[in-house]
Design a protein around this motif. Structure first.
Motif, mmCIF file in Angstrom:
data_model
loop_
_atom_site.group_PDB
_atom_site.id
_atom_site.type_symbol
_atom_site.label_atom_id
_atom_site.label_comp_id
_atom_site.label_asym_id
_atom_site.label_seq_id
_atom_site.Cartn_x
_atom_site.Cartn_y
_atom_site.Cartn_z
ATOM 1 N N LEU A 46 0.859 -1.176 0.000
ATOM 2 C CA LEU A 46 0.000 0.000 0.000
ATOM 3 C C LEU A 46 0.897 1.228 0.000
ATOM 4 O O LEU A 46 1.742 1.388 0.887
ATOM 5 C CB LEU A 46 -0.910 -0.006 1.236
ATOM 6 C CG LEU A 46 -1.881 1.160 1.351
ATOM 7 C CD1 LEU A 46 -2.915 1.128 0.223
ATOM 8 C CD2 LEU A 46 -2.569 1.128 2.717
ATOM 9 N N TYR A 62 -4.794 -8.433 1.858
ATOM 10 C CA TYR A 62 -6.002 -7.773 1.379
ATOM 11 C C TYR A 62 -6.992 -8.814 0.878
ATOM 12 O O TYR A 62 -6.642 -9.979 0.670
ATOM 13 C CB TYR A 62 -5.668 -6.792 0.243
ATOM 14 C CG TYR A 62 -5.232 -7.502 -1.019
ATOM 15 C CD1 TYR A 62 -6.157 -7.803 -2.014
ATOM 16 C CD2 TYR A 62 -3.921 -7.913 -1.200
ATOM 17 C CE1 TYR A 62 -5.770 -8.480 -3.162
ATOM 18 C CE2 TYR A 62 -3.533 -8.588 -2.340
ATOM 19 C CZ TYR A 62 -4.468 -8.870 -3.318
ATOM 20 O OH TYR A 62 -4.088 -9.551 -4.447
ATOM 21 N N SER A 69 -14.059 -3.060 -4.914
ATOM 22 C CA SER A 69 -13.446 -2.723 -3.630
ATOM 23 C C SER A 69 -12.406 -3.742 -3.199
ATOM 24 O O SER A 69 -12.576 -4.940 -3.412
ATOM 25 C CB SER A 69 -14.522 -2.646 -2.534
ATOM 26 O OG SER A 69 -15.443 -1.614 -2.811
ATOM 27 N N TYR A 71 -10.392 -4.698 0.382
ATOM 28 C CA TYR A 71 -10.480 -4.477 1.825
ATOM 29 C C TYR A 71 -9.187 -4.876 2.515
ATOM 30 O O TYR A 71 -8.529 -5.832 2.115
ATOM 31 C CB TYR A 71 -11.625 -5.314 2.420
ATOM 32 C CG TYR A 71 -12.985 -4.892 1.944
ATOM 33 C CD1 TYR A 71 -13.646 -3.820 2.546
ATOM 34 C CD2 TYR A 71 -13.615 -5.559 0.900
ATOM 35 C CE1 TYR A 71 -14.905 -3.429 2.114
ATOM 36 C CE2 TYR A 71 -14.876 -5.175 0.465
ATOM 37 C CZ TYR A 71 -15.512 -4.109 1.070
ATOM 38 O OH TYR A 71 -16.752 -3.717 0.637
ATOM 39 N N ILE A 84 -3.794 7.831 5.724
ATOM 40 C CA ILE A 84 -4.996 7.709 4.907
ATOM 41 C C ILE A 84 -5.993 8.814 5.244
ATOM 42 O O ILE A 84 -6.626 9.381 4.349
ATOM 43 C CB ILE A 84 -5.610 6.307 5.072
ATOM 44 C CG1 ILE A 84 -4.705 5.280 4.374
ATOM 45 C CG2 ILE A 84 -7.034 6.245 4.533
ATOM 46 C CD1 ILE A 84 -5.040 3.843 4.678
ATOM 47 N N VAL A 118 -9.345 5.523 -0.308
ATOM 48 C CA VAL A 118 -9.634 4.644 0.823
ATOM 49 C C VAL A 118 -10.575 5.357 1.772
ATOM 50 O O VAL A 118 -10.431 6.554 2.037
ATOM 51 C CB VAL A 118 -8.323 4.268 1.568
ATOM 52 C CG1 VAL A 118 -8.625 3.493 2.841
ATOM 53 C CG2 VAL A 118 -7.416 3.465 0.662
ATOM 54 N N LEU A 160 -10.783 -0.996 6.263
ATOM 55 C CA LEU A 160 -10.627 0.039 5.250
ATOM 56 C C LEU A 160 -11.009 -0.525 3.888
ATOM 57 O O LEU A 160 -10.758 -1.696 3.592
ATOM 58 C CB LEU A 160 -9.181 0.534 5.232
ATOM 59 C CG LEU A 160 -8.715 1.110 6.568
ATOM 60 C CD1 LEU A 160 -7.208 1.199 6.620
ATOM 61 C CD2 LEU A 160 -9.343 2.465 6.799
ATOM 62 N N ARG A 161 -11.613 0.325 3.073
ATOM 63 C CA ARG A 161 -12.040 -0.067 1.732
ATOM 64 C C ARG A 161 -11.351 0.829 0.712
ATOM 65 O O ARG A 161 -11.452 2.059 0.793
ATOM 66 C CB ARG A 161 -13.559 0.078 1.595
ATOM 67 C CG ARG A 161 -14.081 -0.172 0.181
ATOM 68 C CD ARG A 161 -15.577 0.089 0.039
ATOM 69 N NE ARG A 161 -15.940 1.357 0.645
ATOM 70 C CZ ARG A 161 -16.880 1.499 1.590
ATOM 71 N NH1 ARG A 161 -17.555 0.472 2.027
ATOM 72 N NH2 ARG A 161 -17.144 2.694 2.084
ATOM 73 N N LEU A 162 -10.652 0.222 -0.205
ATOM 74 C CA LEU A 162 -10.059 0.935 -1.337
ATOM 75 C C LEU A 162 -11.032 0.804 -2.499
ATOM 76 O O LEU A 162 -11.272 -0.295 -2.999
ATOM 77 C CB LEU A 162 -8.696 0.325 -1.696
ATOM 78 C CG LEU A 162 -8.053 0.730 -3.022
ATOM 79 C CD1 LEU A 162 -7.931 2.229 -3.172
ATOM 80 C CD2 LEU A 162 -6.712 0.048 -3.182
#
Length: 175
Positions: A46, A62, A69, A71, A84, A118, A160-162
């Protein structure tokens, strides 16, 4: 942003797949192979902006929801979370372990780079889904114990969600 469709770009449910910025177009992966690597790779890095400038990259595990998405999780405080919160725009570099091509003075590799923003998952149903995806991906042989762990740790775990806005893939082999 208006994008023209070409062999280097395509729209999909998870953002735009593009290889337009690759200098070596001969090493561009197909979108299908990039998705396969996202599904099967065991780790990623990341990359984000450090709070006081410069870059900050950390290895993470991940889970991709096979849609738009990716996560990952962390504690409720720490440097990653502060970075972030300061700037949610990140890159995620997904890698397959490279091998040395000694006779070519090169490396064989496969990688996918994901761009996006994110955010913190606050919805408890989505948070549970994300943690379950992580357990299934990392320790599929321990699903039942993983569910018990999720029940104990869900309130103290930050998920967390990207959200994928763009991704690309590149590879090089010995051929």
């Amino acid at each position: 942003m208006n994008r023209l469709f070409s062999p280097e770009t395509s729209s999909c449910s998870m953002g735009v797949y593009t290889t337009r910025s690759l200098r070596r177009q001969d090493r561009a992966m197909t979108e299908q192979n990039a998705r396969l690597l996202l599904r099967e790779a065991t780790y990623a890095v990341l990359c984000m902006e450090n709070i006081d400038g410069g870059g900050y990259g950390i290895p993470i595990n991940y889970a991709w929801d096979e849609e738009d998405s990716i996560y990952f999780h962390c504690a409720g405080m720490g440097h990653k979370l502060r970075c972030i919160q300061n700037n949610p725009r990140v890159s995620l570099v997904v890698l397959k372990a490279p091998s040395v091509l000694g006779e070519q003075f090169s490396m064989a590799y496969e990688s996918v780079i994901v761009q996006g923003n994110v955010d913190i998952v606050n919805n408890s149903e989505e948070k549970r889904k994300a943690l379950t995806l992580l357990i299934q991906r990392i320790t599929p042989q321990h699903i039942e114990r993983g569910e018990q762990y999720i029940n104990r740790a869900i309130d103290i775990t930050t998920v967390l969600r990207l959200r994928i806005s763009e991704f690309s893939g590149k590879s090089h082999s010995s051929h």
